[in-house]
Design a protein around this motif. Structure first.
Motif, PDB file in Angstrom:
ATOM      1  N   VAL A  54      31.072  -7.515 -16.100  1.00  9.90           N
ATOM      2  CA  VAL A  54      31.731  -8.060 -14.908  1.00  9.90           C
ATOM      3  C   VAL A  54      30.802  -9.022 -14.161  1.00  9.90           C
ATOM      4  CG1 VAL A  54      32.624  -7.435 -12.612  1.00  9.90           C
ATOM      5  CG2 VAL A  54      33.333  -6.125 -14.619  1.00  9.90           C
ATOM      6  N   LEU A  55      29.530  -8.659 -14.081  1.00 13.78           N
ATOM      7  CA  LEU A  55      28.578  -9.483 -13.320  1.00 13.78           C
ATOM      8  C   LEU A  55      27.967 -10.613 -14.157  1.00 13.78           C
ATOM      9  CD1 LEU A  55      26.813  -6.678 -11.287  1.00 13.78           C
ATOM     10  CD2 LEU A  55      28.471  -8.332 -10.438  1.00 13.78           C
TER      11      LEU A  55
ATOM     12  N   GLU B 219      27.492   8.759 -23.307  1.00 10.93           N
ATOM     13  CA  GLU B 219      28.156   7.534 -23.736  1.00 10.93           C
ATOM     14  C   GLU B 219      29.039   6.977 -22.616  1.00 10.93           C
ATOM     15  OE1 GLU B 219      29.693   7.940 -27.726  1.00 10.93           O
ATOM     16  OE2 GLU B 219      30.690   5.984 -27.487  1.00 10.93           O
ATOM     17  N   GLU B 220      29.663   7.892 -21.902  1.00 10.73           N
ATOM     18  CA  GLU B 220      30.534   7.491 -20.804  1.00 10.73           C
ATOM     19  C   GLU B 220      29.742   6.720 -19.732  1.00 10.73           C
ATOM     20  OE1 GLU B 220      32.522  10.912 -19.190  1.00 10.73           O
ATOM     21  OE2 GLU B 220      33.580   9.597 -17.786  1.00 10.73           O
ATOM     22  N   GLY B 221      28.574   7.243 -19.401  1.00 10.92           N
ATOM     23  CA  GLY B 221      27.713   6.590 -18.409  1.00 10.92           C
ATOM     24  C   GLY B 221      27.293   5.207 -18.875  1.00 10.92           C
ATOM     25  N   ARG B 222      26.920   5.130 -20.140  1.00 11.18           N
ATOM     26  CA  ARG B 222      26.460   3.835 -20.670  1.00 11.18           C
ATOM     27  C   ARG B 222      27.603   2.824 -20.712  1.00 11.18           C
ATOM     28  NH1 ARG B 222      23.519   7.351 -24.062  1.00 11.18           N
ATOM     29  NH2 ARG B 222      24.891   7.011 -25.841  1.00 11.18           N
ATOM     30  N   LYS B 223      28.830   3.324 -20.964  1.00 10.31           N
ATOM     31  CA  LYS B 223      29.994   2.418 -20.967  1.00 10.31           C
ATOM     32  C   LYS B 223      30.218   1.831 -19.573  1.00 10.31           C
ATOM     33  CE  LYS B 223      32.700   3.770 -24.948  1.00 10.31           C
ATOM     34  NZ  LYS B 223      33.580   4.856 -25.409  1.00 10.31           N
ATOM     35  N   LYS B 224      30.027   2.672 -18.551  1.00  3.00           N
ATOM     36  CA  LYS B 224      30.166   2.193 -17.167  1.00  3.00           C
ATOM     37  C   LYS B 224      29.140   1.091 -16.912  1.00  3.00           C
ATOM     38  CE  LYS B 224      31.395   6.412 -14.689  1.00  3.00           C
ATOM     39  NZ  LYS B 224      30.882   7.353 -13.689  1.00  3.00           N
TER      40      LYS B 224
ATOM     41  N   ALA C 163      26.275  -0.288 -10.043  1.00 11.41           N
ATOM     42  CA  ALA C 163      26.186  -1.677  -9.550  1.00 11.41           C
ATOM     43  C   ALA C 163      25.347  -1.781  -8.275  1.00 11.41           C
ATOM     44  CB  ALA C 163      27.584  -2.267  -9.332  1.00 11.41           C
ATOM     45  N   ASN C 164      24.253  -1.030  -8.241  1.00  8.83           N
ATOM     46  CA  ASN C 164      23.342  -1.071  -7.100  1.00  8.83           C
ATOM     47  C   ASN C 164      22.263  -2.120  -7.418  1.00  8.83           C
ATOM     48  OD1 ASN C 164      21.695  -0.558  -4.953  1.00  8.83           O
ATOM     49  ND2 ASN C 164      21.191   1.547  -5.523  1.00  8.83           N
ATOM     50  N   MET C 165      22.481  -3.327  -6.923  1.00 11.21           N
ATOM     51  CA  MET C 165      21.588  -4.414  -7.329  1.00 11.21           C
ATOM     52  C   MET C 165      21.567  -5.549  -6.315  1.00 11.21           C
ATOM     53  SD  MET C 165      24.009  -5.750 -10.396  1.00 11.21           S
ATOM     54  CE  MET C 165      24.036  -4.159 -11.192  1.00 11.21           C
ATOM     55  N   GLU C 166      20.571  -6.421  -6.453  1.00 13.81           N
ATOM     56  CA  GLU C 166      20.530  -7.599  -5.573  1.00 13.81           C
ATOM     57  C   GLU C 166      20.044  -8.813  -6.356  1.00 13.81           C
ATOM     58  OE1 GLU C 166      17.106  -8.111  -2.820  1.00 13.81           O
ATOM     59  OE2 GLU C 166      16.681  -6.015  -3.228  1.00 13.81           O
ATOM     60  N   GLU C 167      20.546  -9.970  -5.945  1.00 12.42           N
ATOM     61  CA  GLU C 167      20.077 -11.239  -6.528  1.00 12.42           C
ATOM     62  C   GLU C 167      18.630 -11.438  -6.091  1.00 12.42           C
ATOM     63  OE1 GLU C 167      21.465 -13.861  -8.296  1.00 12.42           O
ATOM     64  OE2 GLU C 167      23.409 -12.865  -8.606  1.00 12.42           O
ATOM     65  N   MET C 168      17.782 -11.805  -7.012  1.00 14.66           N
ATOM     66  CA  MET C 168      16.379 -12.008  -6.661  1.00 14.66           C
ATOM     67  C   MET C 168      16.102 -13.502  -6.500  1.00 14.66           C
ATOM     68  SD  MET C 168      15.345  -8.815  -6.831  1.00 14.66           S
ATOM     69  CE  MET C 168      13.598  -8.547  -7.092  1.00 14.66           C
ATOM     70  N   ASN C 169      15.284 -13.844  -5.518  1.00 11.34           N
ATOM     71  CA  ASN C 169      14.830 -15.226  -5.402  1.00 11.34           C
ATOM     72  C   ASN C 169      13.305 -15.226  -5.328  1.00 11.34           C
ATOM     73  OD1 ASN C 169      14.090 -14.704  -2.696  1.00 11.34           O
ATOM     74  ND2 ASN C 169      16.225 -15.050  -2.070  1.00 11.34           N
ATOM     75  N   LEU C 170      12.717 -16.391  -5.164  1.00  4.77           N
ATOM     76  CA  LEU C 170      11.250 -16.458  -5.188  1.00  4.77           C
ATOM     77  C   LEU C 170      10.635 -15.577  -4.105  1.00  4.77           C
ATOM     78  CD1 LEU C 170      10.750 -20.288  -5.872  1.00  4.77           C
ATOM     79  CD2 LEU C 170      10.507 -18.408  -7.498  1.00  4.77           C
ATOM     80  N   SER C 171      11.297 -15.515  -2.950  1.00  7.62           N
ATOM     81  CA  SER C 171      10.737 -14.718  -1.846  1.00  7.62           C
ATOM     82  C   SER C 171      10.913 -13.219  -2.052  1.00  7.62           C
ATOM     83  CB  SER C 171      11.414 -15.091  -0.524  1.00  7.62           C
ATOM     84  OG  SER C 171      11.514 -16.471  -0.414  1.00  7.62           O
ATOM     85  N   SER C 172      11.897 -12.833  -2.866  1.00  4.35           N
ATOM     86  CA  SER C 172      12.098 -11.380  -3.062  1.00  4.35           C
ATOM     87  C   SER C 172      10.859 -10.714  -3.633  1.00  4.35           C
ATOM     88  CB  SER C 172      13.231 -11.078  -4.047  1.00  4.35           C
ATOM     89  OG  SER C 172      14.278 -11.947  -3.948  1.00  4.35           O
ATOM     90  N   VAL C 173      10.040 -11.487  -4.337  1.00  2.00           N
ATOM     91  CA  VAL C 173       8.867 -10.881  -4.972  1.00  2.00           C
ATOM     92  C   VAL C 173       7.564 -11.384  -4.347  1.00  2.00           C
ATOM     93  CG1 VAL C 173       9.978 -10.308  -7.159  1.00  2.00           C
ATOM     94  CG2 VAL C 173       9.012 -12.595  -6.850  1.00  2.00           C
TER      95      VAL C 173
END
Ligand code: ADP
Length: 319
Positions: free
Chosen positions: A91-92, A79-84, A47-57
């Motif tokens: 969830v997101l 398979e275990e990794g992909r399930k995670k 879950a290493n992520m961020e919401e992107m907006n117009l300025s993010s790019v």
């Protein structure tokens, strides 16, 4: 489709940022929420992520590398990794994902589709080793970097009257060697797709010397041999002083060419449109002037078709 994710995976390639920008901007234009996943599939699992907006790019279309970073994830192969990863997406509330990468990354995308998450692949690799598309993002920038290097090596090669072997990337694919060799006026191009022995290379070198040529450039694809071994063999057989240069990671960096920026912009935008239209398990590609899409399994089964005609032409033009 309300919320989509984008990630870059595997080897980085110049133009990946232009593709991310196109995904984010076209997504927002179409009222989607866009999430940027960091470090490829690894970020999806953690879950290493961020919401992107117009300025993010903003201010990234001209930058090499990838602002989302990239990684190779062994865990995602299990398979275990992909399930995670699937759990994180559930969830997101991520409804679809765009994966920018090479064939390995596409295999990962295929697994996501199997698990019920619509996933679209965008070809980002300097190797141009995907048979279903004429061009991959990063290839054009890479060959331009190589011909720039050839010009510089040619200068010193001429001054000293040396032969030079330049080893280029491409894994098992000779496309970088072929295109850079053709554009750079190389004497010989050695690729995995075509047989050529050291004697032929040496004969050509000696022929050139006999008619007063001061420099010789030989381009070697990494999948077809080792530049240092080959330069030693040539030195031994011809007596011509021969130097080896392994270009390495310089080929993966730098500001993308106009061609790669445009290709990436079109492909990134198309991937978003595909998700909006309910597509899954597809990859985006380029055929002639058109941006196409194809089933991932079908695309991965298409063998890369080496351009033998251009290879023969390069031979004729370097007699
Ligand atoms: P590229 O996309 O440049 O070809 P890799 O082959 O290293 O790079 O693949 C990138 C990542 O894609 C791997 O580290 C792995 O996480 C994922 N991947 C590759 N093959 C598979 C597969 N068969 N199943 C699931 N994930 C895969």
């Amino acid at each position: 489709m309300k919320k989509i994710a984008v990630l870059t995976s595997g080897g980085d390639a110049p133009g990946m940022n232009a593709a991310i920008r196109a995904v984010v901007r076209n997504g927002i234009y179409n009222n989607l929420e866009v999430v940027g996943i960091k470090k490829g599939y690894d970020g999806l699992i953690n879950a290493n992520m961020e919401e992107m907006n117009l300025s993010s790019v903003a201010d990234i279309i001209h930058r090499g590398g990838t602002i989302l970073r990239t990684a190779r994830s062994e865990e995602f192969r299990t398979e275990e990794g992909r399930k995670k990863a699937l759990n994180v997406m559930k969830v997101l509330g991520i409804d679809g994902i765009i994966v920018i990468g090479g064939d390995g990354s596409f295999r990962g995308a295929k697994e996501l589709n199997t698990m019920g998450i619509p996933a679209i692949g965008v070809p980002g690799t300097i190797d141009n080793d995907l048979g279903y598309t004429d061009y991959t993002i990063g290839f054009d920038t890479s060959i331009n970097t190589v011909i720039d290097a050839i010009s510089k090596i040619r200068d010193t090669s001429t001054s000293h009257g040396r032969a030079n072997i330049i080893e280029v990337m491409g894994r098992d694919c000779g496309d970088i060697a072929l295109h850079a060799g053709l554009a750079g006026g190389a004497e010989s191009i050695i690729v995995p797709e075509a047989e050529i022995n050291v004697d032929q290379v040496c004969n050509k070198l000696l022929k050139g010397r006999n008619r007063g040529k001061l420099h010789s450039i030989i381009i070697l694809a990494e999948g077809a041999g080792n530049a240092i071994d080959m330069s030693n063999q040539i030195k031994e057989r011809t007596g011509i002083e021969t130097r080896a240069t392994i270009l390495g990671y310089i080929q993966r960096g730098g500001s993308p060419t106009a061609f790669d920026r445009i290709l990436a912009s079109k492909m990134g935008a198309k991937a978003v449109n595909l998700l909006i239209n309910g597509a899954k398990n597809r990859v985006v590609g380029a055929k002639g002037k058109n941006i196409i899409d194809m089933d991932i399994d079908e695309a991965l089964n298409i063998k890369n078709d080496f351009d033998m005609e251009s290879y023969e032409l390069a031979k004729i033009l370097s007699i």
